[in-house]
Design a protein around this motif. Structure first.
Motif, mmCIF file in Angstrom:
data_model
loop_
_atom_site.group_PDB
_atom_site.id
_atom_site.type_symbol
_atom_site.label_atom_id
_atom_site.label_comp_id
_atom_site.label_asym_id
_atom_site.label_seq_id
_atom_site.Cartn_x
_atom_site.Cartn_y
_atom_site.Cartn_z
ATOM 1 N N ILE A 36 0.848 -1.184 0.000
ATOM 2 C CA ILE A 36 0.000 0.000 0.000
ATOM 3 C C ILE A 36 0.888 1.239 0.000
ATOM 4 C CG2 ILE A 36 -1.705 1.325 1.297
ATOM 5 C CD1 ILE A 36 -2.730 -1.356 2.377
ATOM 6 N N GLN A 37 0.687 2.074 -0.973
ATOM 7 C CA GLN A 37 1.447 3.310 -1.106
ATOM 8 C C GLN A 37 0.468 4.480 -1.142
ATOM 9 O OE1 GLN A 37 4.788 3.676 -1.248
ATOM 10 N NE2 GLN A 37 5.103 1.488 -1.041
ATOM 11 N N PRO A 38 0.822 5.588 -0.491
ATOM 12 C CA PRO A 38 -0.058 6.748 -0.584
ATOM 13 C C PRO A 38 -0.068 7.292 -2.009
ATOM 14 C CG PRO A 38 1.959 7.312 0.559
ATOM 15 C CD PRO A 38 1.992 5.835 0.320
ATOM 16 N N TYR A 39 -1.170 7.858 -2.397
ATOM 17 C CA TYR A 39 -1.291 8.449 -3.720
ATOM 18 C C TYR A 39 -1.249 9.958 -3.576
ATOM 19 C CZ TYR A 39 -3.224 10.010 -8.113
ATOM 20 O OH TYR A 39 -3.412 10.650 -9.308
ATOM 21 N N TYR A 40 -0.309 10.579 -4.247
ATOM 22 C CA TYR A 40 -0.181 12.029 -4.217
ATOM 23 C C TYR A 40 -0.476 12.592 -5.601
ATOM 24 C CZ TYR A 40 2.588 10.948 -0.039
ATOM 25 O OH TYR A 40 3.025 10.478 1.159
#
Length: 137
Positions: A36-40
């Motif tokens: 899971i990676q943050p979306y910017y």
């Protein structure tokens, strides 16, 4: 005749067992390849760090901006005192990084917080990113 009927029943039963067994095994399979990676928007990542050596704290905040985006940066050094985090020093800037030194007192916990406001080429705010460093004694 009875033997043929029994063989067909056993074959059908084996097919059902194989199918159900395969289905239940795949239901419990674990896929560790997805993280899971943050979306910017306008940035591929950001971070914040704090190091303290001989009473000198070095606070750093950085952002990886995509081409065509700009940022407004705020870096804070905070001290934990009387049950709350209190800002000791604030630096502001633009671009991709702020790195600043500051002398601190021993016996307290410190952390850095970093806020990035990302703007598109029209100057519209498209993301607001906040990062917090690990706590340092």
């Amino acid at each position: 005749m009875m033997k043929t009927h029994m063989m067909r029943g056993i074959a059908a039963l084996l097919l059902i067992v194989c199918f159900v067994g395969e289905t239940s095994l795949s239901a419990y399979a674990v896929d560790n390849t997805d993280t899971i990676q943050p979306y910017y928007v306008g940035a591929s990542g950001a971070g914040c760090s704090l190091s303290i050596q001989s009473g000198k704290a070095t606070c750093k905040g950085y952002v990886y901006l995509y081409s065509g985006y700009t940022s407004s940066l705020t870096l804070n050094l905070q001290k934990y005192s009387n049950g709350a985090w209190k800002t000791q020093k604030t630096w502001t800037g633009s671009g991709k990084m702020i790195k600043k030194p500051y002398y601190v007192s021993s016996g307290y916990k410190y952390r850095a917080t970093f806020n990035v406001k990302v703007y598109n080429s029209s100057g519209t705010l498209v993301d607001n990113i906040t990062k917090i460093s690990a706590t340092k004694p």
